[in-house]
Scaffold this motif. Sequence first.
Motif, PDB file in Angstrom:
ATOM      1  N   LEU A 233      20.491  15.529  28.335  1.00 14.57           N
ATOM      2  CA  LEU A 233      19.504  15.303  29.398  1.00 14.57           C
ATOM      3  C   LEU A 233      18.213  16.045  29.073  1.00 14.57           C
ATOM      4  CD1 LEU A 233      18.678  14.259  32.224  1.00 14.57           C
ATOM      5  CD2 LEU A 233      19.684  16.352  33.171  1.00 14.57           C
TER       6      LEU A 233
ATOM      7  N   GLY B 188      13.868  12.354  34.542  1.00 11.83           N
ATOM      8  CA  GLY B 188      14.907  12.714  33.586  1.00 11.83           C
ATOM      9  C   GLY B 188      15.155  11.586  32.594  1.00 11.83           C
TER      10      GLY B 188
ATOM     11  N   VAL C 290      18.179  10.441  29.989  1.00  9.83           N
ATOM     12  CA  VAL C 290      19.531  10.631  29.460  1.00  9.83           C
ATOM     13  C   VAL C 290      19.600   9.940  28.111  1.00  9.83           C
ATOM     14  CG1 VAL C 290      21.993  10.274  29.854  1.00  9.83           C
ATOM     15  CG2 VAL C 290      20.454  10.641  31.815  1.00  9.83           C
TER      16      VAL C 290
ATOM     17  N   ALA D 243      22.774  19.374  43.609  1.00  9.81           N
ATOM     18  CA  ALA D 243      21.705  19.360  42.609  1.00  9.81           C
ATOM     19  C   ALA D 243      20.526  20.230  43.021  1.00  9.81           C
ATOM     20  CB  ALA D 243      21.224  17.926  42.386  1.00  9.81           C
TER      21      ALA D 243
ATOM     22  N   GLU E 201      18.332  12.098  42.326  1.00  7.80           N
ATOM     23  CA  GLU E 201      18.963  11.257  43.337  1.00  7.80           C
ATOM     24  C   GLU E 201      18.129  11.250  44.620  1.00  7.80           C
ATOM     25  OE1 GLU E 201      22.251  12.905  40.693  1.00  7.80           O
ATOM     26  OE2 GLU E 201      20.489  13.715  41.732  1.00  7.80           O
TER      27      GLU E 201
ATOM     28  N   LEU F 173      27.241  12.242  32.185  1.00  4.38           N
ATOM     29  CA  LEU F 173      26.118  11.495  31.634  1.00  4.38           C
ATOM     30  C   LEU F 173      26.473  10.967  30.252  1.00  4.38           C
ATOM     31  CD1 LEU F 173      23.157  13.853  32.635  1.00  4.38           C
ATOM     32  CD2 LEU F 173      24.037  11.873  33.884  1.00  4.38           C
TER      33      LEU F 173
ATOM     34  N   LEU G  83      23.151  21.676  34.136  1.00  3.27           N
ATOM     35  CA  LEU G  83      24.089  20.912  34.949  1.00  3.27           C
ATOM     36  C   LEU G  83      25.407  21.658  35.145  1.00  3.27           C
ATOM     37  CD1 LEU G  83      23.514  17.366  33.401  1.00  3.27           C
ATOM     38  CD2 LEU G  83      22.426  18.371  35.420  1.00  3.27           C
TER      39      LEU G  83
ATOM     40  N   LEU H 185      15.960   8.488  34.604  1.00  6.44           N
ATOM     41  CA  LEU H 185      16.204   8.866  35.996  1.00  6.44           C
ATOM     42  C   LEU H 185      14.857   9.078  36.686  1.00  6.44           C
ATOM     43  CD1 LEU H 185      19.073  11.437  35.316  1.00  6.44           C
ATOM     44  CD2 LEU H 185      19.279   8.986  35.791  1.00  6.44           C
TER      45      LEU H 185
ATOM     46  N   THR I  27      18.309  15.401  38.186  1.00  6.00           N
ATOM     47  CA  THR I  27      18.922  14.069  38.124  1.00  6.00           C
ATOM     48  C   THR I  27      18.302  13.091  39.125  1.00  6.00           C
ATOM     49  OG1 THR I  27      20.734  15.105  39.369  1.00  6.00           O
ATOM     50  CG2 THR I  27      21.107  14.650  37.038  1.00  6.00           C
TER      51      THR I  27
END
Length: 392
Positions: A364, A310, A312, A107, A161, A360, A351, A285, A159
């Motif tokens: 997004l 983010g 979704v 990412a 993480e 997803l 993405l 997110l 995203t």
Amino acid sequence: MSDQSDHSLRTRLIAPATRRGLGRRPVSPPIQRASTLLNDDPAAMRDEGAGPVYGIEDLSAARELRAALADLEGAADAWLVPSGLAAVTVPLTALLRPGDEVLTTDAVYGPSRRFLHRHLGARGVASAFHAPDASVDEILVAMTDRTRLLLIESPASLTFEMIDIPALAAACHERGVLTVMDNTWGAGLAFRPLAHGVDVSVQAVTKYVGGHSDLLMGSIAVTDPTIARQIAETIEDLGWRVSPDDAWLALRGLRTLPLRYAEQGRSALIVARWLQARPEVAEVLYPALPGAPGHELWSRDYAGAASIFGVVMRGGSEAAAHALMSALQLFGLGYSWGGFESLITHETGQLGFRRAPPTLAGELLRLHVGLEAPADLIADLERGLAAWRAAS
């Protein structure tokens, strides 16, 4: 260059402006626009102990900005480069050699990925990618005998993480692998990478430090003297410096950074919670949001949160996403973040550049929350969601 006083960081970012003993002067340092710096006698012309000898070296505003950023990051020194991307590419250029490998998240910021492939790849440096939500053990398994450097983004781009930075940095040190972290999201306030074992902390000063969407700049902060020398020499050899005007603007923004960052983070959490409850939204997110992926790591390691996250959507299409965005009146349609204004972008297409794109529930969107009143932003998003429903 770091100030080791007992004052809080919020105070230390301002105190140098009012220190005494310098005579009558403006609060902020003067902007020195100069290529040529004059001397009183020939013997002094190459006396670097007397200060810069040419305009490409840091003048008054840049020197004060560097000192303040070093203090912010808890660093021995900090350097300025012309963009946030340059803040990433300079350490990679300085620390990697042909035959080395750099490992990073799948990412990773798009321009950083491009640099890995197009520039470093052509010069014999390989790139490898781990899953954005990989555990420390999974990241270590992805390393090879060639892995020289780990490029960290946490939260990851788009995203968001999170990874366990302290554990990962300690494991990398045991293996002789260097760590460089893009900490623009933490801004040196919510998270200080160097204090958690990371070798090099970089950020896009363009974003929160500048704060007004009117400059481009990056910073690089380190504590290790060997790494510091390699980075300083690379910057010197490449001739990368920032303009005195931009350094002055960034220094001005830095003085109010803690207040803006905290206020925008509070507003972002209000907006994120509202979106989380909407039937049109499948997931928000945002590590600062309870229940969101990465929240436990964020709660343990971070003292605050950036105001970007983010969203979704539940199904939808590009046309529906564009209808939502077009209906908004307060959210600007533009890239970047960290400024005073709220922004929105459609990121589903980005993405596709990943080796393993995430699955997803729908389109997004990326939202950046500025300094507007949260209630007004929510009302604006209500209009956007009505347009989404009509176009879906």
